[in-house]
Design a protein around this motif. Structure first.
Motif, mmCIF file in Angstrom:
data_model
loop_
_atom_site.group_PDB
_atom_site.id
_atom_site.type_symbol
_atom_site.label_atom_id
_atom_site.label_comp_id
_atom_site.label_asym_id
_atom_site.label_seq_id
_atom_site.Cartn_x
_atom_site.Cartn_y
_atom_site.Cartn_z
ATOM 1 N N GLY A 1 13.682 2.882 -8.647
ATOM 2 C CA GLY A 1 13.899 1.439 -8.574
ATOM 3 C C GLY A 1 13.534 0.822 -8.584
ATOM 4 O O GLY A 1 14.578 -0.017 -8.384
ATOM 5 N N VAL A 2 12.808 0.909 -7.444
ATOM 6 C CA VAL A 2 12.323 -0.690 -6.875
ATOM 7 C C VAL A 2 11.137 -2.003 -7.388
ATOM 8 O O VAL A 2 10.514 -0.894 -8.765
ATOM 9 C CB VAL A 2 11.459 -0.178 -5.520
ATOM 10 N N GLN A 3 11.112 -3.121 -7.022
ATOM 11 C CA GLN A 3 9.982 -3.561 -7.635
ATOM 12 C C GLN A 3 8.946 -3.675 -7.504
ATOM 13 O O GLN A 3 8.380 -3.177 -6.270
ATOM 14 C CB GLN A 3 10.566 -5.343 -7.599
ATOM 15 N N VAL A 4 8.162 -3.570 -7.780
ATOM 16 C CA VAL A 4 6.160 -3.282 -7.812
ATOM 17 C C VAL A 4 5.376 -4.208 -8.001
ATOM 18 O O VAL A 4 5.429 -5.169 -9.443
ATOM 19 C CB VAL A 4 5.985 -1.953 -8.833
ATOM 20 N N VAL A 5 5.290 -5.128 -7.381
ATOM 21 C CA VAL A 5 4.877 -6.600 -6.801
ATOM 22 C C VAL A 5 3.032 -6.675 -6.631
ATOM 23 O O VAL A 5 3.116 -5.471 -6.209
ATOM 24 C CB VAL A 5 5.716 -7.615 -6.837
ATOM 25 N N GLY B 1 0.391 -1.408 -0.229
ATOM 26 C CA GLY B 1 0.205 -0.139 -0.177
ATOM 27 C C GLY B 1 0.643 1.629 0.251
ATOM 28 O O GLY B 1 0.630 1.884 0.941
ATOM 29 N N THR B 2 1.427 1.607 -1.221
ATOM 30 C CA THR B 2 2.210 2.533 -1.096
ATOM 31 C C THR B 2 1.562 3.996 -1.312
ATOM 32 O O THR B 2 1.951 3.909 -2.490
ATOM 33 C CB THR B 2 3.110 2.443 -2.257
ATOM 34 N N GLY B 3 0.186 4.144 -0.832
ATOM 35 C CA GLY B 3 0.703 5.813 -1.313
ATOM 36 C C GLY B 3 1.163 6.505 -0.646
ATOM 37 O O GLY B 3 2.440 6.945 -0.659
ATOM 38 N N LYS B 4 0.615 8.136 0.303
ATOM 39 C CA LYS B 4 1.455 8.893 0.561
ATOM 40 C C LYS B 4 2.714 8.840 1.416
ATOM 41 O O LYS B 4 3.928 8.898 1.791
ATOM 42 C CB LYS B 4 0.763 10.200 1.166
ATOM 43 N N THR C 1 3.801 -2.305 -3.394
ATOM 44 C CA THR C 1 3.088 -2.667 -3.998
ATOM 45 C C THR C 1 1.570 -1.763 -4.272
ATOM 46 O O THR C 1 1.705 -0.214 -3.297
ATOM 47 C CB THR C 1 1.095 -3.918 -2.728
ATOM 48 N N ALA C 2 0.994 -1.799 -5.234
ATOM 49 C CA ALA C 2 0.228 0.126 -5.615
ATOM 50 C C ALA C 2 -0.568 -0.532 -6.028
ATOM 51 O O ALA C 2 -0.677 -1.811 -7.090
ATOM 52 C CB ALA C 2 0.557 0.549 -6.189
ATOM 53 N N ARG C 3 -2.156 -0.262 -5.485
ATOM 54 C CA ARG C 3 -3.340 -0.862 -6.631
ATOM 55 C C ARG C 3 -3.516 -0.409 -8.301
ATOM 56 O O ARG C 3 -4.525 -1.591 -8.679
ATOM 57 C CB ARG C 3 -4.361 -0.056 -5.665
ATOM 58 N N ARG C 4 -3.289 0.527 -8.312
ATOM 59 C CA ARG C 4 -3.075 0.845 -10.244
ATOM 60 C C ARG C 4 -1.969 1.053 -10.979
ATOM 61 O O ARG C 4 -0.901 1.298 -10.159
ATOM 62 C CB ARG C 4 -3.598 2.591 -9.871
#
Length: 264
Positions: free
Chosen positions: A46-50, A6-9, A31-34
């Motif tokens: 530069g990170v992995q988003v999974v 949940g990488t919001g603000k 992780t991110a929803r969109r």
């Protein structure tokens, strides 16, 4: 490997702080929803988003940074993939360690954290509390994650809602105060930019004095308050308008709202 789910603000603020502290991008997952949000995180950091499930399976430490109302669904999603012993850190307002433990199963160590937005400038105030299965080792690891981005304090979990009201929401109270003081400067004929500069530097200087002098705030205030002078005239007006009582009531209301979030 650390995963921020949940990488919001706030999640991104913690992410950027970890990177500034020397954690390599390859050691962090997000992780991110969109998808557009996920792409922005990849490009900026530069990170992995999974997916949440992949993050839960892979990372050694999970930082849960979703909104409080989304926490139940997230825990249901990742529960089958979180083994006993994997550290789970929750930074969602009002979410208790028992709420997380009841959905992830026995023996999962959970640490509850309330941080605030000055994490963006490495001046956060973070308070942490251990859940039923979190040991000294888990608290120390959480402290090590947070210390590079500010101050860390351990408190009993029973005080977490109060901490949310006091320091979690605290920066907003200062921004509100700055806004009011700048408006006062404009009312008195100051240009907005000059008023803002004066107020910001006054607050930075006062905060530094308070932190570094070790003096009680009453002592520092009295040093500015001459008999019959300008400051005491201003203080008298603040008291007449019950500003102190308003702050007490406001912070109590924030504490109550934190409790409401916990109860759903």
């Amino acid at each position: 490997m650390i995963a921020i789910l949940g990488t919001g603000k706030m999640g991104e603020a913690l992410l950027s702080g970890l990177l500034r502290a020397g954690v390599r991008p390859g050691e962090i997952m997000a992780t991110a929803r969109r998808e557009e949000r996920a792409q922005a995180l990849r490009e900026r950091h530069g990170v992995q988003v999974v997916s949440n499930i992949d993050a839960a399976k892979t990372a050694d430490t999970l930082i849960l940074a979703v909104k409080p109302q989304d926490m139940g669904n997230l825990l249901t999603e990742i529960a089958p993939h979180v083994p006993a012993g994997k550290l789970v850190v929750t930074v969602a307002a009002g979410i208790t360690t028992s709420f997380v433990e009841s959905r992830l199963g026995d023996e999962v160590p959970v640490v509850r954290v309330m941080s605030n937005t000055p994490v963006l400038v490495d001046e956060a105030m973070s308070v942490i509390s251990a859940g039923a299965h979190a040991s000294e080792k888990h608290l120390k690891h959480t402290e090590d994650l947070l210390k590079p981005v500010g101050k860390v304090l351990r408190i009993p979990e029973s005080q977490q809602d109060a901490a949310t009201a006091l320091s979690g929401s605290g920066p907003a109270y200062f921004f509100y105060l700055v806004e009011a003081m700048v408006d006062a400067g404009i009312l008195l004929g100051m240009p907005r930019a000059a008023a803002l500069d004066m107020v910001i530097q006054s607050i930075v200087g006062a905060a530094t004095m308070l932190r570094d002098s070790g003096e009680h705030p009453v002592i520092l205030r009295e040093a500015v308050t001459s008999p019959g002078g300008t400051t005491i005239s201003a203080i008298a007006e603040l008291e007449r308008h019950r500003v102190r009582a308003a702050f007490l009531a406001a912070i109590e209301a924030a504490r109550d709202r934190s409790r409401q979030l916990a109860s759903g």
